[in-house]
Design an enzyme around this catalytic site. Structure first.
Site, PDB file in Angstrom:
ATOM      1  N   LYS A  22     -92.101 -29.173  80.748  1.00 18.11           N
ATOM      2  CA  LYS A  22     -91.800 -27.735  80.636  1.00 18.11           C
ATOM      3  C   LYS A  22     -90.406 -27.424  81.196  1.00 18.11           C
ATOM      4  O   LYS A  22     -89.600 -26.789  80.530  1.00 18.11           O
ATOM      5  CB  LYS A  22     -92.851 -26.915  81.399  1.00 18.11           C
ATOM      6  CG  LYS A  22     -92.467 -25.452  81.570  1.00 18.11           C
ATOM      7  CD  LYS A  22     -93.502 -24.656  82.341  1.00 18.11           C
ATOM      8  CE  LYS A  22     -93.322 -24.630  83.829  1.00 18.11           C
ATOM      9  NZ  LYS A  22     -92.294 -23.712  84.330  1.00 18.11           N
ATOM     10  N   ASN A  23     -90.144 -27.863  82.419  1.00 18.71           N
ATOM     11  CA  ASN A  23     -88.908 -27.431  83.063  1.00 18.71           C
ATOM     12  C   ASN A  23     -87.656 -28.108  82.508  1.00 18.71           C
ATOM     13  O   ASN A  23     -86.541 -27.686  82.800  1.00 18.71           O
ATOM     14  CB  ASN A  23     -89.007 -27.598  84.585  1.00 18.71           C
ATOM     15  CG  ASN A  23     -89.962 -26.564  85.170  1.00 18.71           C
ATOM     16  OD1 ASN A  23     -90.324 -25.592  84.502  1.00 18.71           O
ATOM     17  ND2 ASN A  23     -90.390 -26.777  86.404  1.00 18.71           N
ATOM     18  N   CYS A 116     -93.087 -17.075  87.828  1.00 15.62           N
ATOM     19  CA  CYS A 116     -94.231 -16.903  88.722  1.00 15.62           C
ATOM     20  C   CYS A 116     -93.835 -16.148  89.974  1.00 15.62           C
ATOM     21  O   CYS A 116     -92.745 -16.343  90.507  1.00 15.62           O
ATOM     22  CB  CYS A 116     -94.799 -18.266  89.120  1.00 15.62           C
ATOM     23  SG  CYS A 116     -95.748 -19.063  87.826  1.00 15.62           S
ATOM     24  N   ARG A 121     -87.111 -15.384  94.972  1.00 14.93           N
ATOM     25  CA  ARG A 121     -86.382 -16.052  93.896  1.00 14.93           C
ATOM     26  C   ARG A 121     -85.108 -15.306  93.465  1.00 14.93           C
ATOM     27  O   ARG A 121     -84.961 -14.940  92.290  1.00 14.93           O
ATOM     28  CB  ARG A 121     -87.300 -16.304  92.697  1.00 14.93           C
ATOM     29  CG  ARG A 121     -88.583 -17.007  93.071  1.00 14.93           C
ATOM     30  CD  ARG A 121     -89.423 -17.373  91.882  1.00 14.93           C
ATOM     31  NE  ARG A 121     -88.968 -18.583  91.225  1.00 14.93           N
ATOM     32  CZ  ARG A 121     -89.532 -19.102  90.149  1.00 14.93           C
ATOM     33  NH1 ARG A 121     -90.557 -18.521  89.592  1.00 14.93           N
ATOM     34  NH2 ARG A 121     -89.068 -20.196  89.598  1.00 14.93           N
ATOM     35  N   ASP A 304     -94.014 -27.881  93.168  1.00 15.37           N
ATOM     36  CA  ASP A 304     -94.935 -27.572  92.061  1.00 15.37           C
ATOM     37  C   ASP A 304     -96.239 -28.377  92.136  1.00 15.37           C
ATOM     38  O   ASP A 304     -97.196 -28.070  91.425  1.00 15.37           O
ATOM     39  CB  ASP A 304     -94.259 -27.828  90.704  1.00 15.37           C
ATOM     40  CG  ASP A 304     -93.055 -26.927  90.498  1.00 15.37           C
ATOM     41  OD1 ASP A 304     -92.960 -25.893  91.175  1.00 15.37           O
ATOM     42  OD2 ASP A 304     -92.210 -27.266  89.653  1.00 15.37           O
ATOM     43  N   ARG A 396     -99.137 -21.278  80.394  1.00  6.22           N
ATOM     44  CA  ARG A 396     -97.669 -21.243  80.343  1.00  6.22           C
ATOM     45  C   ARG A 396     -97.085 -22.631  80.537  1.00  6.22           C
ATOM     46  O   ARG A 396     -95.966 -22.899  80.110  1.00  6.22           O
ATOM     47  CB  ARG A 396     -97.123 -20.345  81.462  1.00  6.22           C
ATOM     48  CG  ARG A 396     -97.266 -18.874  81.210  1.00  6.22           C
ATOM     49  CD  ARG A 396     -96.551 -18.091  82.286  1.00  6.22           C
ATOM     50  NE  ARG A 396     -95.261 -18.717  82.570  1.00  6.22           N
ATOM     51  CZ  ARG A 396     -94.635 -18.657  83.733  1.00  6.22           C
ATOM     52  NH1 ARG A 396     -95.163 -17.995  84.722  1.00  6.22           N
ATOM     53  NH2 ARG A 396     -93.477 -19.244  83.895  1.00  6.22           N
TER      54      ARG A 396
HETATM   55  N1  EPU Z   1     -82.759 -19.721  95.576  1.00  6.91           N
HETATM   56  C1  EPU Z   1     -81.959 -18.727  96.111  1.00  6.91           C
HETATM   57  N2  EPU Z   1     -80.904 -18.270  95.365  1.00  6.91           N
HETATM   58  C2  EPU Z   1     -80.632 -18.737  94.135  1.00  6.91           C
HETATM   59  C3  EPU Z   1     -81.450 -19.758  93.594  1.00  6.91           C
HETATM   60  C4  EPU Z   1     -82.519 -20.208  94.338  1.00  6.91           C
HETATM   61  O1  EPU Z   1     -82.186 -18.276  97.236  1.00  6.91           O
HETATM   62  O2  EPU Z   1     -79.679 -18.263  93.512  1.00  6.91           O
HETATM   63  C5  EPU Z   1     -83.911 -20.224  96.344  1.00  6.91           C
HETATM   64  C6  EPU Z   1     -85.241 -19.853  95.666  1.00  6.91           C
HETATM   65  O3  EPU Z   1     -85.657 -18.561  96.055  1.00  6.91           O
HETATM   66  C7  EPU Z   1     -86.139 -20.953  96.151  1.00  6.91           C
HETATM   67  C8  EPU Z   1     -85.211 -22.170  96.236  1.00  6.91           C
HETATM   68  O4  EPU Z   1     -83.897 -21.633  96.315  1.00  6.91           O
HETATM   69  O5  EPU Z   1     -86.582 -20.627  97.441  1.00  6.91           O
HETATM   70  C9  EPU Z   1     -85.293 -23.143  95.081  1.00  6.91           C
HETATM   71  O6  EPU Z   1     -85.178 -22.444  93.864  1.00  6.91           O
HETATM   72  P1  EPU Z   1     -84.670 -23.123  92.512  1.00  6.91           P
HETATM   73  O7  EPU Z   1     -83.549 -22.307  92.000  1.00  6.91           O
HETATM   74  O8  EPU Z   1     -84.457 -24.589  92.719  1.00  6.91           O
HETATM   75  O9  EPU Z   1     -85.901 -22.917  91.573  1.00  6.91           O
HETATM   76  P2  EPU Z   1     -85.899 -22.430  90.067  1.00  6.91           P
HETATM   77  O10 EPU Z   1     -84.763 -23.038  89.349  1.00  6.91           O
HETATM   78  O11 EPU Z   1     -86.095 -20.963  90.028  1.00  6.91           O
HETATM   79  C10 EPU Z   1     -87.278 -24.464  89.157  1.00  6.91           C
HETATM   80  C11 EPU Z   1     -88.557 -24.613  88.408  1.00  6.91           C
HETATM   81  C12 EPU Z   1     -89.717 -24.267  89.329  1.00  6.91           C
HETATM   82  C13 EPU Z   1     -89.668 -25.202  90.533  1.00  6.91           C
HETATM   83  C14 EPU Z   1     -88.303 -25.142  91.219  1.00  6.91           C
HETATM   84  C15 EPU Z   1     -88.148 -26.139  92.336  1.00  6.91           C
HETATM   85  C16 EPU Z   1     -87.887 -24.031  86.172  1.00  6.91           C
HETATM   86  C17 EPU Z   1     -87.933 -23.057  85.062  1.00  6.91           C
HETATM   87  N3  EPU Z   1     -88.538 -23.687  87.269  1.00  6.91           N
HETATM   88  O12 EPU Z   1     -87.235 -23.104  89.578  1.00  6.91           O
HETATM   89  O13 EPU Z   1     -90.884 -24.494  88.595  1.00  6.91           O
HETATM   90  O14 EPU Z   1     -90.659 -24.833  91.447  1.00  6.91           O
HETATM   91  O15 EPU Z   1     -87.253 -25.369  90.261  1.00  6.91           O
HETATM   92  O16 EPU Z   1     -88.340 -27.420  91.873  1.00  6.91           O
HETATM   93  O17 EPU Z   1     -87.290 -25.088  86.060  1.00  6.91           O
HETATM   94  C18 EPU Z   1     -93.158 -24.258  88.057  1.00  6.91           C
HETATM   95  O18 EPU Z   1     -92.968 -25.027  87.110  1.00  6.91           O
HETATM   96  O19 EPU Z   1     -94.312 -23.901  88.440  1.00  6.91           O
HETATM   97  C19 EPU Z   1     -92.006 -23.726  88.783  1.00  6.91           C
HETATM   98  C20 EPU Z   1     -92.077 -22.656  89.560  1.00  6.91           C
END
Ligand code: EPU
Length: 417
Positions: A22-23, A116, A121, A304, A396
């Protein structure tokens, strides 16, 4: 609204085939925008997050062909119009269109993404990357109007190795003038998959999988095809299920290295499994030991998999501790596990799981995707029938979960209410 009913306690045997990640796919699809020709993406899972991206592509006028698990996208002649909030808030990955449209057209109007509800975030790191490359951003009530006369390569220092910000920084800089360096980049395998795709289009990106990614901007990206890597979170979820209920369950089409940290922890917990080239055979273990786990960015323990693992920890003999370092609000599954009979206490970012506890079926809710996976696992091991509401969250991210589990012997069915 959909819910599922599970009659627990069935042993599982046979083969589970893991789908595309998915990701990875949710980032590979928006990358089509950056390309000047057609692209092909293979091993696309049939999950609702993909439908939401499909809706965005169609909204801006991309041409899409579907052929089994392949998507052919021609986004060479789209309308770069404002993407409405009701579409962008369907999933987190919608903001990969922000960076892809900005990277290609130097202009984008879009709303804050969804995803989610597991923490605040914020998207500050993505916006910081856009600004470093020369964009100006006007933010008004969740809407972002982003403009650049030109994008120029820059050094981007991420405050944390954010997956989303790393992908967005790559998409915004791949067609910029000059060289961009992303420091403190995320090292998740999905980033390698995405960079492989862009490099096949003719991009010049080095360092994927390390903390420093270097991008030499190019001004044309040609047709390319890519196969999504297998979903490591789906794979890990089924290995956990197997550890609780399997008699020779084979989990195939995986890259074991991508779940190495989980496997190390399962070994410590005395789970009976054997790893082969691209599959794992797992058997249930009646003597699970308690463990201590802390989530971290890759190659650390994946956040995750934290909630799915919690279901297993309720079956370990003794006290386990699990600390969530990535998200502030990823313990919503605990209330429902306790309703089923577990003994879990939350103390800030750490939960204490006292096992082994007998779980009994009752009515619970999938509050988010991975919490839902946890409830499915709990339902599979519980005595009696478990009803899981709001199962749309699970759909999802887990392709054909009901069919895959039924095929190996689970008693699980979906109901429309
Ligand atoms: N963060 C910030 N500022 C930013 C970006 C992130 O403070 O600008 C913080 C977030 O709040 C969080 C941490 O940094 O506390 C990590 O966030 P990250 O940006 O790495 O997560 P993401 O890109 O929003 C993806 C996956 C998530 C997975 C995370 C961590 C996708 C679409 N989503 O999220 O997947 O948990 O990386 O590996 O790729 C899931 O599949 O259930 C899921 C939530």
């Amino acid at each position: 609204m959909k819910r599922i009913k599970i009659e627990g306690g069935k042993n599982l045997t046979g083969t589970v085939k893991i789908s595309g990640a998915k990701n990875s796919v949710v980032a590979l699809i928006p990358a089509a925008i950056l390309c000047d020709e057609k692209v092909e993406i293979h091993n696309i899972p049939n999950i609702s997050d993909i439908d939401a991206l499909d809706e965005i592509l169609r909204f801006i006028g991309a041409k899409i062909e579907k052929n089994n698990d392949t998507l052919i996208i021609d986004a060479s002649d789209i309308n770069n119009i404002e993407i409405p909030e009701n579409i962008s808030k369907k999933l987190r990955a919608s903001y990969y269109f922000m960076s892809a449209l900005l990277g290609k057209y130097k202009k984008v109007d879009m709303y804050f993404p969804g995803g989610c509800n597991i923490g605040k975030r914020p998207i500050d790191q993505t916006l910081k990357a856009f600004r470093a490359l020369g964009a100006t951003i006007i933010e008004d009530n969740n809407k972002y109007s982003i403009r650049a006369e030109k994008l120029v390569g820059a050094e981007i220092n991420l405050d944390m190795p954010s997956v989303g910000a790393t992908v967005n920084a790559i998409y915004a800089s791949v067609r910029a003038e000059g060289t961009t360096v992303i420091n403190n980049a995320a090292r998740e395998p999905e980033i390698n998959n995405i960079v492989e795709f862009l490099n096949k289009m003719g991009a010049k990106i080095e360092g994927a999988g390390t903390g420093t990614i270097k991008i030499e901007g190019v001004n044309y990206l040609k047709s390319a095809s890519i196969v999504s890597i297998p979903d490591r979170i789906e794979a890990g979820t089924y290995v956990i299920i197997g550890a609780l209920l399997a008699e020779n369950l084979r989990i195939e089409n995986i890259i074991p290295e991508h779940i190495q940290t989980l496997l190390d922890k399962l070994e410590e917990a005395n789970v009976d499994f054997k790893v082969y080239n691209n599959y794992i055979i797992v058997n249930k273990s009646n003597n699970l030991k308690p463990i201590t786990v802390e989530t971290k960015g890759y190659p650390g323990f994946a956040t995750d998999l934290q909630q799915p693992l919690t279901a297993l920890l309720t079956q370990c003999d003794g006290v386990s501790y699990l600390t969530e370092t990535i998200y502030e609000n990823r313990f919503k599954n605990v209330e429902y596990l306790n309703k089923m009979g577990s003994n879990i206490t939350i103390n800030d970012r750490t939960i204490k799981i006292e096992g082994k506890t007998l779980l009994h079926g009752c009515e619970v809710t999938a509050t988010d995707l991975r919490a839902g996976a946890c409830m499915v696992i709990a339902g599979l091991i519980a005595e009696g029938t478990t009803t899981i509401n709001e199962i749309n969250h699970v759909l999802r991210g887990y392709e054909n979960i009901i069919q895959k589990l039924t095929l190996v012997g689970a008693k699980i069915e979906e109901e429309e209410i």
